[in-house]
Design an enzyme around this catalytic site. Structure first.
Site, PDB file in Angstrom:
ATOM      1  N   HIS A 241      57.947  27.706  59.708  1.00 52.99           N
ATOM      2  CA  HIS A 241      58.182  26.355  60.164  1.00 52.99           C
ATOM      3  C   HIS A 241      56.700  25.523  60.454  1.00 52.99           C
ATOM      4  O   HIS A 241      56.619  24.243  60.016  1.00 52.99           O
ATOM      5  CB  HIS A 241      58.938  26.076  61.543  1.00 52.99           C
ATOM      6  CG  HIS A 241      59.446  24.819  61.773  1.00 52.99           C
ATOM      7  ND1 HIS A 241      58.524  24.330  62.989  1.00 52.99           N
ATOM      8  CD2 HIS A 241      59.867  23.589  61.605  1.00 52.99           C
ATOM      9  CE1 HIS A 241      58.863  22.923  63.110  1.00 52.99           C
ATOM     10  NE2 HIS A 241      59.822  22.743  62.473  1.00 52.99           N
TER      11      HIS A 241
ATOM     12  N   CYS B 158      23.873  34.569  35.677  1.00 52.18           N
ATOM     13  CA  CYS B 158      24.743  34.513  36.636  1.00 52.18           C
ATOM     14  C   CYS B 158      24.017  34.655  38.010  1.00 52.18           C
ATOM     15  O   CYS B 158      24.538  34.976  39.031  1.00 52.18           O
ATOM     16  CB  CYS B 158      25.630  35.428  36.668  1.00 52.18           C
ATOM     17  SG  CYS B 158      25.158  37.270  36.411  1.00 52.18           S
TER      18      CYS B 158
ATOM     19  N   ASP C 282      17.299  40.210  40.018  1.00 52.17           N
ATOM     20  CA  ASP C 282      16.709  41.482  39.691  1.00 52.17           C
ATOM     21  C   ASP C 282      15.463  41.468  38.706  1.00 52.17           C
ATOM     22  O   ASP C 282      14.481  42.071  38.759  1.00 52.17           O
ATOM     23  CB  ASP C 282      17.531  42.585  39.340  1.00 52.17           C
ATOM     24  CG  ASP C 282      18.056  43.573  40.482  1.00 52.17           C
ATOM     25  OD1 ASP C 282      17.355  43.301  41.650  1.00 52.17           O
ATOM     26  OD2 ASP C 282      19.352  43.819  40.568  1.00 52.17           O
TER      27      ASP C 282
END
Length: 817
Positions: free
Chosen positions: A428, A759, A712
């Site tokens: 609720h 990415c 990296d």
């Protein structure tokens, strides 16, 4: 009613449908529609009948209640809680003290006897209120009136029918009608009488054919708990929660995206000899630690949700996500739908704009629970433990309580946010908070104990499925973006996504898929255990680690399956959110020191001087020290693609030092059913080591594409330890040496017809770096979510400028000719 045919006031479910709302209310019309139209399609609905709204109106007219109720409500001020409570009590008392006309009583009893035919002893029924204004597109009257369960015998049925009529004048129903602009005397009430499903002996719950938090339409959300369903609806328990993906479910797959175990503290059962109809009892610990329904039940319910949604969408001529209640009969094992209505919150939201809330800083976490919505609210806490104390609440406070029910709604409207101890995302408090547009955190378990009355707090739903309650009034931003005129650039703009809880919400950003989905977040947040410790569970000699594994894997006799299921579910949430667009999942890339910090991990990991350059990425996958752990990763990815049907999930191998190492990893994956090219499986390699660039042509023979990991690659090109603050000023992806490497690998990939994207962090941080990538002809740029819109617009401008320059050059050349 005198002289009328009593059958006018009783209508069996088999004779009513959705067009009969004016006569039997939204709830009964829906039950009749499903019983009549969907039973042939396998959707089980318990039989029953409706006492019509016409009977209600004549009851009011014959008894003089119509005049009396007008007198009681004349001059009502719903903003005055005490005034509202007094008038509501007077209205209900007037109805309960009036007598039902004899003809109506006889008609109800006769219909009940027909429904009871063949039953030994009094038939147990559910008696439900059904308002004639229910389930309009912008208003939900569901929950405003009362429902009574386990009603047995004619006399009890007559009494509860009258109590249903009276419930049209509960405080929350009166207040709701005023807020929505409905005339009290143009909203009638029908009573639904329906065979009980013996879920007191099994389980029940709530189901939506849309995600209740984000509005993502391709998922079914199911909540489940033991016993009768009122506990889930009212938020008396924290239920189990399941997500199922609709598109591949319809293709015959088993796409259970997520299974969250709830605490399920109590269950509502039949009361025997106690004078009440139902009572709550504690759930034994062993039952609380397992799911209330199994996978077959989950999938069956989700299929019914799809059937019901499709039926109502066709009938209404527009997409109609549904809000349903279900029950499982403990005697027969059969599932039933006991209610269905259109969802009225998420389905009404605009899809052409985005609103995002962002905390500027986080504070001390007081409690966490399930988030409701995606907003942030703050204010002084008002801890209220009893409904009798609601008068203490002031506008702009944060309501902190055990749970809410419809009697709390007039007060909830004044709140800045809501926090409850109990309840799931279909309780609720959650439903009303969504409708009011309030942030809420439900199921915190200890909110009323930890939060002090008057304490300044911030309630945040902007961080995924987990809602946070912070100490203090924290600052936050609201970002709004109109999407109506935003075009898609030629260069694909993808996203980096690690948290499955945010995937549905992030999918609404303009995007071309996910260029990097990290396994590490899923493993560290949801699994927390080293995979080898699960494989070697029976041989572990660390009692503390074993105890923690037992706690985390409750319900799993086979410990490795816990890793497989949790990893598969995390990846599947992301895969489903962006389906059918590509989602590229990078296989695990923890360093040894990070793996060692997982539960039970220290005995499996070496101590390395430089973990960044050590036993990580591809080198682990075929090594005897981790090969069995990698097999669990492969099993999880196979489950996502083959069992759930999410073939848009592609895989990526990180930190692959040599071409031969790439071949060894692919052979290992094939051993576990992940063969490159089979069922459309594409496998990419991270381009983050200079060898990947120098031998790009040879790596292209092994893999389907490349994704540049600029962090990296920068580290290894410049010889900079990116974890060292001393030389951090040298680390810069925009360095010419790094850009030369990137330009080289893009050329090589394009020459070989291989996909290539990026990415890394750089294009999210530096717009000029994104521009450089576009100029080099990269296929896709994968960004952090907060940079997607900004970079999309930047790339569109760049592509437009290049197209203009090209057109000008072409025109000049033509003119010269």
């Amino acid at each position: 009613m005198k002289g009328q045919n009593p059958t006018v006031y009783i209508r069996p479910f088999a004779e009513i449908g959705i067009d009969d709302i004016a006569s039997v209310g939204g709830k009964n019309a829906s039950l009749g529609e499903m019983f009549r139209e969907l039973s042939p399609r396998g959707v089980r609905v318990p039989d029953g009948f409706a006492v019509t709204a016409q009977a209600y109106w004549e009851f009011l007219g014959r008894s003089g209640l119509d005049r009396r109720l007008r007198e009681i409500l004349d001059g009502l001020d719903t903003g005055d809680v005490e005034n509202l409570a007094r008038r509501g009590r007077q209205a209900r008392t007037a109805i309960l003290e009036a007598n039902l006309p004899a003809e109506l009583e006889q008609a109800i009893v006769a219909a009940y006897e027909r429904l009871s035919a063949g039953n030994v002893g009094p038939l147990d029924v559910a008696v439900r209120s059904s308002a004639t204004a229910e389930d309009l597109p912008d208003a939900s009257f569901a929950g405003q009136q009362e429902t009574y369960l386990n009603v047995q015998g004619s006399q009890a049925l007559l009494e509860t029918s009258k109590r249903c009529f009276a419930s049209l004048y509960t405080d929350r129903a009166i207040s709701y009608r005023v807020d929505k602009g409905f005339d009290h005397f143009k909203v009638g009430l029908s009573v639904g009488v329906q065979r009980m499903v013996r879920s007191d002996l099994a389980s029940s719950g709530v189901m939506f054919s849309i995600d209740t938090e984000t509005g993502f339409r391709d998922a079914v959300l199911i909540n489940a708990s033991y016993g009768l369903g009122e506990n889930v609806v009212q938020g008396s328990v924290n239920p189990d929660e399941f997500y199922v993906f609709k598109p591949t479910l319809k293709q015959g797959f088993r796409p259970i995206l997520q299974k969250m175990l709830g605490t399920k503290e109590f269950k509502l059962i039949y009361d025997v000899g106690g004078g009440r109809m139902t009572r709550n009892i504690p759930v034994p610990p062993e039952d609380r630690d397992r799911f209330a329904i199994d996978d077959d039940d989950i999938l069956a319910l989700a299929r019914w949700a799809c059937v019901i949604e499709e039926h109502y969408s066709t009938r209404r001529g527009r997409p109609t996500p549904m809000d349903m209640e279900w029950a499982k009969d403990g005697r027969t094992g059969e599932l039933f739908i006991v209610q269905a209505r259109p969802e009225t919150v998420q389905s009404q939201k605009r899809a052409d704009s985005i609103e995002a809330y962002r905390l500027k800083s986080r504070g001390a976490v007081l409690v966490t629970g399930r988030s409701v919505g995606e907003k942030i609210g703050r204010g002084p806490a008002r801890v209220i433990k009893r409904v009798q104390d609601l008068h203490q609440f002031r506008d702009g406070e944060v309501l902190v309580t055990d749970k809410t029910d419809p009697d709390w709604e007039p007060t909830m409207k004044k709140a800045a946010a809501i926090v409850t101890n109990r309840g799931g995302r279909t309780c609720h408090a959650a439903i009303v908070s969504r409708e009011l547009g309030l942030p809420a955190v439900v199921g915190t378990e200890r909110g009323t104990e930890v939060i002090r009355d008057g304490q300044p707090i911030t309630v945040s739903d902007a961080e995924g499925d987990t809602g946070f309650v912070y100490d203090g009034l924290l600052d936050f931003d609201i970002q709004r973006q109109d999407l109506r005129d935003l075009r898609r650039p030629h260069t694909k703009i993808m996203m980096n996504v690690g948290n499955p809880e945010e995937a549905f919400r992030l999918s609404f950003l303009p995007n071309d898929g996910v260029g990097l989905a990290r396994e590490e977040f899923i493993i560290s947040t949801y699994i927390k255990v080293h995979p080898m410790a699960l494989i070697d569970y029976d041989r572990l000699d660390d009692p503390a680690a074993k105890a923690e594994i037992d706690r985390l894997t409750a319900g799993y006799a086979d410990k490795p399956s816990f890793f497989v299921d949790k990893l598969a579910q995390g990846v599947a949430m992301i895969g489903a959110a962006f389906y059918p667009r590509d989602v590229i999942v990078r296989l695990s890339d923890f360093k040894t020191n990070e793996y060692a910090n997982l539960v039970g991990g220290r005995q499996y990991e070496p101590t390395e001087e430089n973990p960044m350059l050590g036993f990580r990425g591809a080198s682990r996958y075929y090594d005897p020290r981790y090969r069995d752990g990698f097999a669990l990763e492969c099993r999880a990815m196979k489950k996502v693609r083959d069992e759930m049907g999410l073939t848009n999930v592609k895989l990526m191998v990180p930190f692959c030092r040599t071409v031969e190492e790439g071949r060894r990893v692919l052979a290992e994956m094939e051993k576990h059913g992940l063969k490159k090219g089979e069922h459309g499986l594409e496998i990419y390699v991270m381009c983050e080591i200079p060898s990947n660039v120098i031998l790009a042509d040879q790596f292209a023979d092994v893999f389907d594409g490349f994704s540049i990991g600029s962090n990296d690659l920068t580290q290894l090109t410049l010889g900079v330890d990116r974890d060292s603050e001393i030389v951090a000023h040298i680390f810069d992806e925009r360095n010419e040496a790094v850009k030369t490497m990137i330009a080289s690998v893009i050329r090589a990939a394009r020459a070989r017809g291989r996909k290539i994207g990026i990415c890394g962090q750089a294009p999210s941080d530096y717009p000029e770096f994104a521009q450089f990538l576009v100029e080099q002809g990269i296929d896709s740029i994968s960004l952090n979510p907060d940079a997607v819109l900004r970079t999309t617009m930047s790339v569109l401008e760049l592509e437009s400028a290049r197209a203009g320059a090209s057109a000008k050059a072409s025109a000049t050349a033509t003119a010269g000719v």
